[in-house]
Write a protein that holds these residues in place. Structure first.
Motif, PDB file in Angstrom:
ATOM      1  N   LEU A  31       0.828  -1.210   0.000  1.00  0.00           N
ATOM      2  CA  LEU A  31       0.000   0.000   0.000  1.00  0.00           C
ATOM      3  C   LEU A  31       0.863   1.261   0.000  1.00  0.00           C
ATOM      4  O   LEU A  31       0.518   2.271  -0.616  1.00  0.00           O
ATOM      5  CB  LEU A  31      -0.957  -0.011   1.200  1.00  0.00           C
ATOM      6  CG  LEU A  31      -2.099  -1.026   1.071  1.00  0.00           C
ATOM      7  CD1 LEU A  31      -2.716  -1.323   2.428  1.00  0.00           C
ATOM      8  CD2 LEU A  31      -3.166  -0.514   0.091  1.00  0.00           C
ATOM      9  N   LEU A  32       2.003   1.183   0.687  1.00  0.00           N
ATOM     10  CA  LEU A  32       2.927   2.323   0.670  1.00  0.00           C
ATOM     11  C   LEU A  32       3.432   2.553  -0.753  1.00  0.00           C
ATOM     12  O   LEU A  32       3.524   3.686  -1.225  1.00  0.00           O
ATOM     13  CB  LEU A  32       4.109   2.074   1.604  1.00  0.00           C
ATOM     14  CG  LEU A  32       3.861   2.300   3.097  1.00  0.00           C
ATOM     15  CD1 LEU A  32       5.047   1.819   3.907  1.00  0.00           C
ATOM     16  CD2 LEU A  32       3.583   3.783   3.371  1.00  0.00           C
ATOM     17  N   GLU A  33       3.749   1.434  -1.430  1.00  0.00           N
ATOM     18  CA  GLU A  33       4.215   1.525  -2.812  1.00  0.00           C
ATOM     19  C   GLU A  33       3.143   2.169  -3.697  1.00  0.00           C
ATOM     20  O   GLU A  33       3.449   2.924  -4.615  1.00  0.00           O
ATOM     21  CB  GLU A  33       4.548   0.104  -3.311  1.00  0.00           C
ATOM     22  CG  GLU A  33       5.043   0.013  -4.743  1.00  0.00           C
ATOM     23  CD  GLU A  33       6.478   0.510  -4.901  1.00  0.00           C
ATOM     24  OE1 GLU A  33       7.181   0.635  -3.872  1.00  0.00           O
ATOM     25  OE2 GLU A  33       6.879   0.790  -6.059  1.00  0.00           O
ATOM     26  N   LEU A  34       1.882   1.865  -3.385  1.00  0.00           N
ATOM     27  CA  LEU A  34       0.778   2.413  -4.167  1.00  0.00           C
ATOM     28  C   LEU A  34       0.353   3.795  -3.667  1.00  0.00           C
ATOM     29  O   LEU A  34      -0.639   4.360  -4.142  1.00  0.00           O
ATOM     30  CB  LEU A  34      -0.428   1.459  -4.107  1.00  0.00           C
ATOM     31  CG  LEU A  34      -0.225   0.106  -4.806  1.00  0.00           C
ATOM     32  CD1 LEU A  34      -1.321  -0.867  -4.416  1.00  0.00           C
ATOM     33  CD2 LEU A  34      -0.170   0.282  -6.320  1.00  0.00           C
ATOM     34  N   ALA A  35       1.096   4.303  -2.670  1.00  0.00           N
ATOM     35  CA  ALA A  35       0.841   5.621  -2.078  1.00  0.00           C
ATOM     36  C   ALA A  35      -0.570   5.764  -1.497  1.00  0.00           C
ATOM     37  O   ALA A  35      -1.131   6.856  -1.462  1.00  0.00           O
ATOM     38  CB  ALA A  35       1.113   6.736  -3.104  1.00  0.00           C
ATOM     39  N   ASP A  36      -1.119   4.631  -1.055  1.00  0.00           N
ATOM     40  CA  ASP A  36      -2.421   4.683  -0.381  1.00  0.00           C
ATOM     41  C   ASP A  36      -2.151   4.767   1.125  1.00  0.00           C
ATOM     42  O   ASP A  36      -2.178   3.766   1.844  1.00  0.00           O
ATOM     43  CB  ASP A  36      -3.227   3.429  -0.730  1.00  0.00           C
ATOM     44  CG  ASP A  36      -4.618   3.453  -0.111  1.00  0.00           C
ATOM     45  OD1 ASP A  36      -4.878   4.319   0.766  1.00  0.00           O
ATOM     46  OD2 ASP A  36      -5.431   2.601  -0.489  1.00  0.00           O
ATOM     47  N   LEU A  37      -1.886   5.986   1.589  1.00  0.00           N
ATOM     48  CA  LEU A  37      -1.366   6.140   2.948  1.00  0.00           C
ATOM     49  C   LEU A  37      -2.341   5.753   4.052  1.00  0.00           C
ATOM     50  O   LEU A  37      -1.946   5.163   5.046  1.00  0.00           O
ATOM     51  CB  LEU A  37      -0.887   7.577   3.170  1.00  0.00           C
ATOM     52  CG  LEU A  37       0.397   7.922   2.431  1.00  0.00           C
ATOM     53  CD1 LEU A  37       0.912   9.272   2.879  1.00  0.00           C
ATOM     54  CD2 LEU A  37       1.470   6.856   2.653  1.00  0.00           C
ATOM     55  N   SER A  38      -3.625   6.064   3.869  1.00  0.00           N
ATOM     56  CA  SER A  38      -4.540   5.780   4.969  1.00  0.00           C
ATOM     57  C   SER A  38      -4.731   4.268   5.114  1.00  0.00           C
ATOM     58  O   SER A  38      -4.744   3.742   6.233  1.00  0.00           O
ATOM     59  CB  SER A  38      -5.880   6.502   4.788  1.00  0.00           C
ATOM     60  OG  SER A  38      -6.571   5.953   3.694  1.00  0.00           O
ATOM     61  N   SER A  39      -4.848   3.542   4.002  1.00  0.00           N
ATOM     62  CA  SER A  39      -4.955   2.072   4.103  1.00  0.00           C
ATOM     63  C   SER A  39      -3.661   1.475   4.633  1.00  0.00           C
ATOM     64  O   SER A  39      -3.675   0.507   5.401  1.00  0.00           O
ATOM     65  CB  SER A  39      -5.260   1.453   2.743  1.00  0.00           C
ATOM     66  OG  SER A  39      -6.404   2.026   2.188  1.00  0.00           O
ATOM     67  N   ALA A  40      -2.533   2.052   4.224  1.00  0.00           N
ATOM     68  CA  ALA A  40      -1.233   1.565   4.702  1.00  0.00           C
ATOM     69  C   ALA A  40      -1.142   1.732   6.216  1.00  0.00           C
ATOM     70  O   ALA A  40      -0.670   0.838   6.923  1.00  0.00           O
ATOM     71  CB  ALA A  40      -0.096   2.299   4.009  1.00  0.00           C
ATOM     72  N   ASP A  41      -1.626   2.873   6.692  1.00  0.00           N
ATOM     73  CA  ASP A  41      -1.592   3.135   8.127  1.00  0.00           C
ATOM     74  C   ASP A  41      -2.441   2.116   8.885  1.00  0.00           C
ATOM     75  O   ASP A  41      -2.045   1.597   9.927  1.00  0.00           O
ATOM     76  CB  ASP A  41      -2.084   4.558   8.409  1.00  0.00           C
ATOM     77  CG  ASP A  41      -2.008   4.892   9.889  1.00  0.00           C
ATOM     78  OD1 ASP A  41      -0.941   4.637  10.480  1.00  0.00           O
ATOM     79  OD2 ASP A  41      -3.010   5.362  10.455  1.00  0.00           O
ATOM     80  N   GLU A  42      -3.601   1.809   8.290  1.00  0.00           N
ATOM     81  CA  GLU A  42      -4.486   0.822   8.902  1.00  0.00           C
ATOM     82  C   GLU A  42      -3.789  -0.539   8.980  1.00  0.00           C
ATOM     83  O   GLU A  42      -3.815  -1.207  10.017  1.00  0.00           O
ATOM     84  CB  GLU A  42      -5.745   0.725   8.039  1.00  0.00           C
ATOM     85  CG  GLU A  42      -6.971   0.225   8.762  1.00  0.00           C
ATOM     86  CD  GLU A  42      -8.157   0.170   7.800  1.00  0.00           C
ATOM     87  OE1 GLU A  42      -8.726  -0.910   7.658  1.00  0.00           O
ATOM     88  OE2 GLU A  42      -8.451   1.208   7.152  1.00  0.00           O
ATOM     89  N   ALA A  43      -3.163  -0.947   7.874  1.00  0.00           N
ATOM     90  CA  ALA A  43      -2.453  -2.226   7.832  1.00  0.00           C
ATOM     91  C   ALA A  43      -1.321  -2.242   8.859  1.00  0.00           C
ATOM     92  O   ALA A  43      -1.093  -3.235   9.554  1.00  0.00           O
ATOM     93  CB  ALA A  43      -1.907  -2.492   6.431  1.00  0.00           C
TER      94      ALA A  43
END
Lengths: 399, 113
Positions: A359-371
């Motif tokens: 998700l970080l690679e995809l720059a989806d920060l809020s989902s990355a934070d959740e993960a």
């Protein structure tokens, strides 16, 4: 806990018909007495023998007081004298190594459930407290305490043998013994270098004993795997929790890696491929690669494919997908594959850790934070937590 | 140290001629007896002969059938004298029904002082 506690507990338990709990109590009382006695009179010549002797006397006292009269468990020959003045008792447990192994085999007896086996090993051999064991096994300290006392009760009452099994039995139990060695080793890798020492030593001793008695390509591969992991730990020890991609590979022990590779090649020549040989081969590909960028991902992926055929579970799949990601496959495609493992890996920190990276690679920060939060909540092992936190912080800095 | 080996198997299970099974049991019984391990043992009649007894508030409650309806039923037992659990398991695994049913091995609680 001193270095010889496992030997002393093994010795005492064996003498009182497998009553591990009483053996532990007796050793604890002896340790308290030692603190007083040694402060006054100085350290005895053989502190462990002193402790063992005093603990044995405590144990005998307790057994005598026991109104239910369990004295018939004790062979009077083994307690010729309870005089505390006789201090030459080092011979009593000079075969301490064998007894320690006997204790290990008793703890990993298949008549005990697997989680309790591991808890017993971590406590009696690794010297961990209830709380540390709870952290390692993702259980509450209460549950650990209950499981341990239930397991010790079963050992005593069902008379689970305190013996190194005969060759034939060792042969049929070897697969299980290998998984226990692997688990002990993995747990030791999560601890600080100092704390891990007893567990590490015991897991290697046990493996060597197994190989000496009934060798097999899988046992050889397990040793190669352990050697390969430890060869990389020299550098890691300096910087706790540094990811494989970040480590200074010049610090790795090249000689040990070469030896591990030789051992694995020797195992592979038997042409009886097993999961441990595949896992060792994957570890060695990492260990032998000059840099993270030059890692032979294609070969790692094909090894994971073979492993998935033998062990069709979600975990090798997760590892394979991540290897594909590192080999250059797009993060979106991998994320879909990883997400498909959902129900099976629901409670698995590594699953969310992998998602976080993608998700970080995809720059989806809020989902990355959740993960990231989910991964952290499920991870108890300090080294893995540190890795997660560092990964996350590094990603924040790169923003 | 005494262990009881409780033999559970599906009593409706038809595993070939009964004579063959009985012969296997006879052979096993001879073997444990010769080894000096045998302390007793019996086969039980089928569970349709079972009666379950309960006392509740001083009142006797009888019911037809076994205590619990399960896939495998208690069909018999052996009592072994063994040094430890491994020895008990060594004998239990040779009980003919172990091949398709299950054997529960349990230590006998010592009652002497």
């Amino acid at each position: 806990m001193n270095d010889e506690s496992p030997q002393i507990i093994a010795y005492l338990s064996k003498q009182c018909g497998g009553d591990i709990a009483s053996a532990e109590d007796a050793l604890q009382e002896a340790t308290l007495q030692a603190h007083e006695h040694w402060a006054e009179n100085g350290l005895p010549e053989k502190p462990a023998a002193w402790l063992c002797h005093v603990a044995r006397c405590r144990l005998l006292d307790k057994l005598r007081q026991d109104s239910r009269g369990r004295l018939h468990f004790i062979d009077a020959q083994l307690f010729p004298s309870d005089s505390i003045s006789e201090l030459d008792v080092s011979a009593d447990y000079s075969d301490g190594d064998d007894q320690r192994l006997a204790l290990i085999f008793c703890c990993c007896h298949p008549a005990i459930d697997e989680t309790s086996q591991l808890a017993l090993l971590l406590q009696l051999i690794g010297g961990l407290t209830y709380r540390d064991i709870a952290n390692q096994l993702l259980l509450s300290a209460d549950v650990v305490q209950r499981r341990l006392s239930r397991a010790k009760k079963k050992i005593k009452e069902a008379k689970v043998p305190f013996e190194v099994p005969e060759q034939e039995q060792l042969y049929s139990r070897q697969g299980h013994i290998r998984s226990m060695i692997y688990l002990m080793f993995n747990h030791s890798m999560e601890m600080s270098v100092e704390q891990a020492k007893p567990l590490l030593r015991q897991s290697i001793d046990l493996l060597l004993l197994l190989r000496k008695t009934v060798d097999s390509p899988e046992s050889m591969a397990l040793q190669a795997l352990l050697m390969s992991v430890m060869a990389r730990r020299t550098a890691e020890a300096c910087e706790f929790g540094l990811a494989l991609s970040e480590q200074d590979r010049s610090q790795w022990d090249r000689v040990a890696i070469k030896q591990a590779d030789n051992l694995l090649q020797q195992a592979l020549r038997f042409q009886q491929l097993g999961p441990l040989q595949l896992q060792a081969a994957i570890h060695l590909l990492h260990s032998q690669s000059p840099s993270w960028e030059e890692t032979d991902w294609q070969q790692i992926i094909s090894l994971y494919d073979l492993l998935i055929k033998m062990q069709p579970s979600a975990l090798p799949r997760l590892n394979k997908y991540m290897a594909q990601f590192y080999s250059g496959v797009g993060a979106k495609e991998i994320l879909d594959k990883v997400s498909s493992l959902m129900p099976e890996l629901e409670n698995y920190s590594a699953f969310y850790g992998a998602k976080m990276i993608l998700l970080l690679e995809l720059a989806d920060l809020s989902s990355a934070d959740e993960a990231y939060q989910q991964a952290l909540a499920l991870e108890a092992a300090p080294r893995q937590r540190e890795l997660l936190i560092q990964n996350w912080q590094k990603a924040q800095l790169n923003r | 140290m005494q262990y009881i080996a409780l033999i559970y198997s599906d009593e409706t299970f038809d595993d070939g001629p009964i004579e063959e099974l009985l012969a296997e049991y006879q052979e096993f019984t001879d073997k444990v007896t010769a080894a000096g391990v045998m302390r007793g043992g019996d086969a039980l009649e089928l569970t349709n002969t079972a009666t379950t007894v309960r006392m509740r508030d001083g009142e006797l409650l009888l019911s037809d059938g076994p205590f619990a309806e399960t896939k495998e039923q208690l069909g018999g037992y052996y009592l072994f004298e063994c040094a430890d659990l491994d020895e008990a398991v060594y004998w239990a695994k040779q009980i003919p029904s172990a091949k398709y049913g299950s054997i529960e091995v349990r230590p006998i609680m010592p009652t002497d002082g």
